[in-house]
Design a protein around this motif. Structure first.
Motif, PDB file in Angstrom:
ATOM      1  N   SER A  19       0.862  -1.275  -0.132  1.00  0.00           N
ATOM      2  CA  SER A  19      -0.427  -0.115  -0.490  1.00  0.00           C
ATOM      3  C   SER A  19       0.986   1.684   0.146  1.00  0.00           C
ATOM      4  O   SER A  19       2.524   1.805   0.133  1.00  0.00           O
ATOM      5  CB  SER A  19      -1.133  -0.101   1.298  1.00  0.00           C
ATOM      6  N   ARG A  52      -7.554  -1.007  -3.536  1.00  0.00           N
ATOM      7  CA  ARG A  52      -9.062  -0.463  -2.247  1.00  0.00           C
ATOM      8  C   ARG A  52      -8.106   1.223  -2.487  1.00  0.00           C
ATOM      9  O   ARG A  52      -6.895   1.330  -1.464  1.00  0.00           O
ATOM     10  CB  ARG A  52      -9.207  -0.987  -1.090  1.00  0.00           C
ATOM     11  N   PHE A  54      -8.638   4.723   0.411  1.00  0.00           N
ATOM     12  CA  PHE A  54      -9.043   4.543   1.466  1.00  0.00           C
ATOM     13  C   PHE A  54      -8.740   5.799   1.826  1.00  0.00           C
ATOM     14  O   PHE A  54      -7.459   6.203   1.330  1.00  0.00           O
ATOM     15  CB  PHE A  54      -9.410   2.827   2.482  1.00  0.00           C
ATOM     16  N   GLN A  55      -9.685   6.089   3.156  1.00  0.00           N
ATOM     17  CA  GLN A  55      -9.460   7.654   3.747  1.00  0.00           C
ATOM     18  C   GLN A  55      -9.379   6.651   5.474  1.00  0.00           C
ATOM     19  O   GLN A  55     -10.674   6.621   5.914  1.00  0.00           O
ATOM     20  CB  GLN A  55     -10.061   8.233   3.192  1.00  0.00           C
ATOM     21  N   ASN A  56      -8.371   7.069   6.608  1.00  0.00           N
ATOM     22  CA  ASN A  56      -8.863   6.986   7.675  1.00  0.00           C
ATOM     23  C   ASN A  56      -9.974   7.705   8.451  1.00  0.00           C
ATOM     24  O   ASN A  56      -9.953   7.693   9.169  1.00  0.00           O
ATOM     25  CB  ASN A  56      -7.216   6.289   8.670  1.00  0.00           C
ATOM     26  N   GLU A  57      -9.368   9.468   7.653  1.00  0.00           N
ATOM     27  CA  GLU A  57     -10.271  10.763   8.320  1.00  0.00           C
ATOM     28  C   GLU A  57     -10.554  11.400   7.540  1.00  0.00           C
ATOM     29  O   GLU A  57     -10.833  10.977   5.918  1.00  0.00           O
ATOM     30  CB  GLU A  57      -8.911  11.456   9.337  1.00  0.00           C
ATOM     31  N   SER A  58     -12.243  11.361   7.907  1.00  0.00           N
ATOM     32  CA  SER A  58     -12.490  12.537   6.768  1.00  0.00           C
ATOM     33  C   SER A  58     -11.979  13.419   5.504  1.00  0.00           C
ATOM     34  O   SER A  58     -12.152  13.470   4.727  1.00  0.00           O
ATOM     35  CB  SER A  58     -13.887  13.053   7.420  1.00  0.00           C
ATOM     36  N   GLY A  60      -8.524  13.166   5.576  1.00  0.00           N
ATOM     37  CA  GLY A  60      -7.647  12.455   6.378  1.00  0.00           C
ATOM     38  C   GLY A  60      -6.658  12.201   4.189  1.00  0.00           C
ATOM     39  O   GLY A  60      -7.547  12.728   3.897  1.00  0.00           O
ATOM     40  N   TYR A  63      -5.219   6.386   0.989  1.00  0.00           N
ATOM     41  CA  TYR A  63      -4.441   5.667   1.022  1.00  0.00           C
ATOM     42  C   TYR A  63      -5.074   4.562  -0.683  1.00  0.00           C
ATOM     43  O   TYR A  63      -5.690   3.925  -1.017  1.00  0.00           O
ATOM     44  CB  TYR A  63      -4.071   4.664   2.191  1.00  0.00           C
ATOM     45  N   HIS A  65      -4.270   0.163  -1.464  1.00  0.00           N
ATOM     46  CA  HIS A  65      -3.863  -0.797  -0.574  1.00  0.00           C
ATOM     47  C   HIS A  65      -3.967  -2.131  -1.850  1.00  0.00           C
ATOM     48  O   HIS A  65      -4.913  -1.926  -3.117  1.00  0.00           O
ATOM     49  CB  HIS A  65      -4.746  -0.988  -0.044  1.00  0.00           C
TER      50      HIS A  65
END
Length: 82
Positions: A19, A52, A54-58, A60, A63, A65
């Motif tokens: 990732s 995939r 994705f975002q860990n925070e709204s 943020g 990333y 993967h």
């Protein structure tokens, strides 16, 4: 460079790293057309479940993967159970 060629390059890059941050995908791109090809390749890879995003925070960082490694691991686990 074609979208398919860039998908192959991205697959190799992500297979090694698993990732990365979204921005890292574009580090080697020098022209606008290279950025567009890379973006289209990433969209297609995500559509066919190779990656995939994705975002860990709204608000943020994004990333990317490499999901095929997860699929390979799952099939190996499933195969060893039989």
């Amino acid at each position: 460079m074609t979208v398919q060629e860039r998908m192959t390059q991205l697959s190799e890059f992500l297979r090694q790293r698993r990732s990365c941050m979204f921005e890292e995908i574009f580090e080697r791109d020098r022209t606008r057309s290279e950025v567009v090809v890379t973006f289209l390749a990433l969209l297609e890879m995500t559509r066919v479940h190779m990656t995939r995003i994705f975002q860990n925070e709204s608000v943020g960082a994004l990333y990317v993967h490499y999901a095929l490694l997860d699929a390979d691991a799952a099939s190996e686990e499933g195969g060893s159970a039989t």
